[in-house]
Design a protein around this motif. Structure first.
Motif, mmCIF file in Angstrom:
data_model
loop_
_atom_site.group_PDB
_atom_site.id
_atom_site.type_symbol
_atom_site.label_atom_id
_atom_site.label_comp_id
_atom_site.label_asym_id
_atom_site.label_seq_id
_atom_site.Cartn_x
_atom_site.Cartn_y
_atom_site.Cartn_z
ATOM 1 N N ASP A 69 0.826 -1.204 0.000
ATOM 2 C CA ASP A 69 0.000 0.000 0.000
ATOM 3 C C ASP A 69 0.865 1.261 0.000
ATOM 4 N N TYR A 70 1.898 1.258 0.807
ATOM 5 C CA TYR A 70 2.789 2.412 0.886
ATOM 6 C C TYR A 70 3.456 2.672 -0.464
ATOM 7 N N GLU A 71 3.958 1.641 -1.082
ATOM 8 C CA GLU A 71 4.638 1.800 -2.373
ATOM 9 C C GLU A 71 3.663 2.223 -3.464
ATOM 10 N N ASN A 72 2.440 1.747 -3.408
ATOM 11 C CA ASN A 72 1.431 2.184 -4.380
ATOM 12 C C ASN A 72 1.256 3.692 -4.323
ATOM 13 N N VAL A 73 1.093 4.227 -3.128
ATOM 14 C CA VAL A 73 0.850 5.657 -2.948
ATOM 15 C C VAL A 73 2.072 6.479 -3.321
ATOM 16 N N MET A 74 3.236 6.042 -2.884
ATOM 17 C CA MET A 74 4.433 6.871 -2.996
ATOM 18 C C MET A 74 5.089 6.830 -4.374
ATOM 19 N N PHE A 75 4.849 5.773 -5.171
ATOM 20 C CA PHE A 75 5.440 5.798 -6.510
ATOM 21 C C PHE A 75 4.787 4.873 -7.537
ATOM 22 N N LYS A 76 4.271 3.746 -7.148
ATOM 23 C CA LYS A 76 3.792 2.790 -8.148
ATOM 24 C C LYS A 76 2.568 3.282 -8.905
ATOM 25 N N ASN A 77 1.652 3.950 -8.228
ATOM 26 C CA ASN A 77 0.463 4.465 -8.916
ATOM 27 C C ASN A 77 0.833 5.521 -9.944
ATOM 28 N N ALA A 78 1.787 6.371 -9.602
ATOM 29 C CA ALA A 78 2.230 7.411 -10.541
ATOM 30 C C ALA A 78 2.880 6.787 -11.777
ATOM 31 N N ILE A 79 3.692 5.774 -11.563
ATOM 32 C CA ILE A 79 4.336 5.098 -12.699
ATOM 33 C C ILE A 79 3.281 4.503 -13.625
ATOM 34 N N ARG A 80 2.281 3.876 -13.036
ATOM 35 C CA ARG A 80 1.231 3.222 -13.829
ATOM 36 C C ARG A 80 0.346 4.238 -14.554
ATOM 37 N N LEU A 81 -0.149 5.248 -13.841
ATOM 38 C CA LEU A 81 -1.089 6.185 -14.432
ATOM 39 C C LEU A 81 -0.436 7.066 -15.498
ATOM 40 N N PHE A 82 0.774 7.526 -15.226
ATOM 41 C CA PHE A 82 1.442 8.439 -16.152
ATOM 42 C C PHE A 82 2.362 7.718 -17.133
ATOM 43 N N ASN A 83 2.410 6.376 -17.007
ATOM 44 C CA ASN A 83 3.232 5.568 -17.902
ATOM 45 C C ASN A 83 4.680 6.058 -17.896
ATOM 46 N N LEU A 84 5.219 6.227 -16.695
ATOM 47 C CA LEU A 84 6.575 6.743 -16.538
ATOM 48 C C LEU A 84 7.596 5.662 -16.841
ATOM 49 N N LYS A 85 8.659 6.067 -17.473
ATOM 50 C CA LYS A 85 9.774 5.155 -17.743
ATOM 51 C C LYS A 85 10.901 5.496 -16.772
ATOM 52 N N ILE A 86 10.888 4.797 -15.646
ATOM 53 C CA ILE A 86 11.860 5.076 -14.599
ATOM 54 C C ILE A 86 12.653 3.792 -14.333
ATOM 55 N N ASP A 87 13.960 3.894 -14.447
ATOM 56 C CA ASP A 87 14.829 2.711 -14.398
ATOM 57 C C ASP A 87 14.873 2.041 -13.029
ATOM 58 N N ASN A 88 14.801 2.837 -11.959
ATOM 59 C CA ASN A 88 15.027 2.279 -10.630
ATOM 60 C C ASN A 88 13.769 1.763 -9.937
ATOM 61 N N ALA A 89 12.653 1.804 -10.623
ATOM 62 C CA ALA A 89 11.394 1.385 -9.991
ATOM 63 C C ALA A 89 11.363 -0.118 -9.774
#
Length: 269
Positions: free
Chosen positions: A249-269
């Motif tokens: 839950d913590y990771e969803n809020v702090m970064f995973k949801n943003a990666i998914r919704l905005f389709n971010l290409k982030i290497d360290n995720a």
């Protein structure tokens, strides 16, 4: 990893948020990536008076400034294009900025208060149609004023089920309860934590699921140390908030949801 999905650059009214301040605050507080929009696109000031022509900036000007900042810092900065629905509108030039800058443009930002226009207006809807066309999320300011009411976002989200909508602040200046009720009803409706009391965020997660909330702060609205704000931002970044959630839950809020919704290409995720 931490991604702040609600960050600004620009100078308007009492707010002065230069680009270097964003980068400095990110480094100081270990923020990995920020999605920024340029507040100089505001059409009306903090007192709802139209910004004088000599002080106003065009839609193209403010977004190109944001794009150039992001291109110089692709590993740290992404752009939400700021719409000016009252005085300019969604035009071919705005669409071209999306097409030409897909490497840094991740969404669209609407501010009903600073555009003095309802989010469910026809003028705003033109931006929503463009978001639908290019698969872009829409982040919008929500608050207790009529134009920024969460109900207006709900109406648009219901009408455009393929567009993901993020209610910034989940109703600034309210107890967030109505926003939470609306977010629960639609799969494409989300909230962010900007100026939301952490206890309300926990309640939102319980009712809607951790996949419906994104970490956001308005950084650097209170300067380089916005993240140290004792009753809001610092709690999200500290152990107090983390300890109340599962790791998922913590990771969803702090970064995973943003990666998914905005389709971010982030290497360290």
């Amino acid at each position: 990893m931490i991604i702040d999905s609600h960050v600004h650059i620009g100078n308007i009214c009492k707010f002065d948020m230069p680009e270097n301040m964003v980068l400095e605050s990110m480094k100081k507080y270990n923020i990995d990536f920020s999605l920024i929009s340029n507040i100089e696109g505001a059409e009306f000031d903090c007192e709802q008076k139209i910004i004088k022509q000599e002080l106003a900036h065009s839609q193209y000007e403010v977004n190109i400034k944001a794009i150039e900042f992001a291109k110089a810092n692709k590993d740290k900065i992404g752009v939400l294009l700021w719409g000016r629905p009252s005085n300019e509108g969604c035009n071919e030039e705005f669409e071209k900025m999306i097409v030409d800058n897909k490497d840094v443009v991740y969404g669209i930002k609407i501010h009903p208060y600073h555009s003095k226009i309802s989010f469910d207006s026809k003028e705003v809807e033109r931006y929503i149609k463009l978001a639908d066309k290019y698969g872009l999320p829409v982040l919008t300011h929500t608050a207790s004023d009529e134009n920024s009411d969460c109900e207006n976002v709900y109406k648009m989200a219901e009408k455009y089920p393929n567009v993901n909508f993020i209610m910034g602040h989940m109703g600034l200046g309210t107890d967030n309860k109505r926003a939470i009720e609306l977010i629960k009803k639609l799969n494409n409706l989300y909230g962010d934590t900007a100026w939301v009391e952490p206890g309300h965020a926990i309640e939102m997660i319980k009712k809607c699921g951790s996949n419906k909330l994104l970490f956001g702060t308005d950084n650097p609205i209170d300067g380089v140390d916005t993240y140290s704000h004792p009753t809001v931002c610092s709690i999200y970044l500290g152990n107090e908030f983390r300890s109340k959630l599962s790791r998922e839950d913590y990771e969803n809020v702090m970064f995973k949801n943003a990666i998914r919704l905005f389709n971010l290409k982030i290497d360290n995720a």
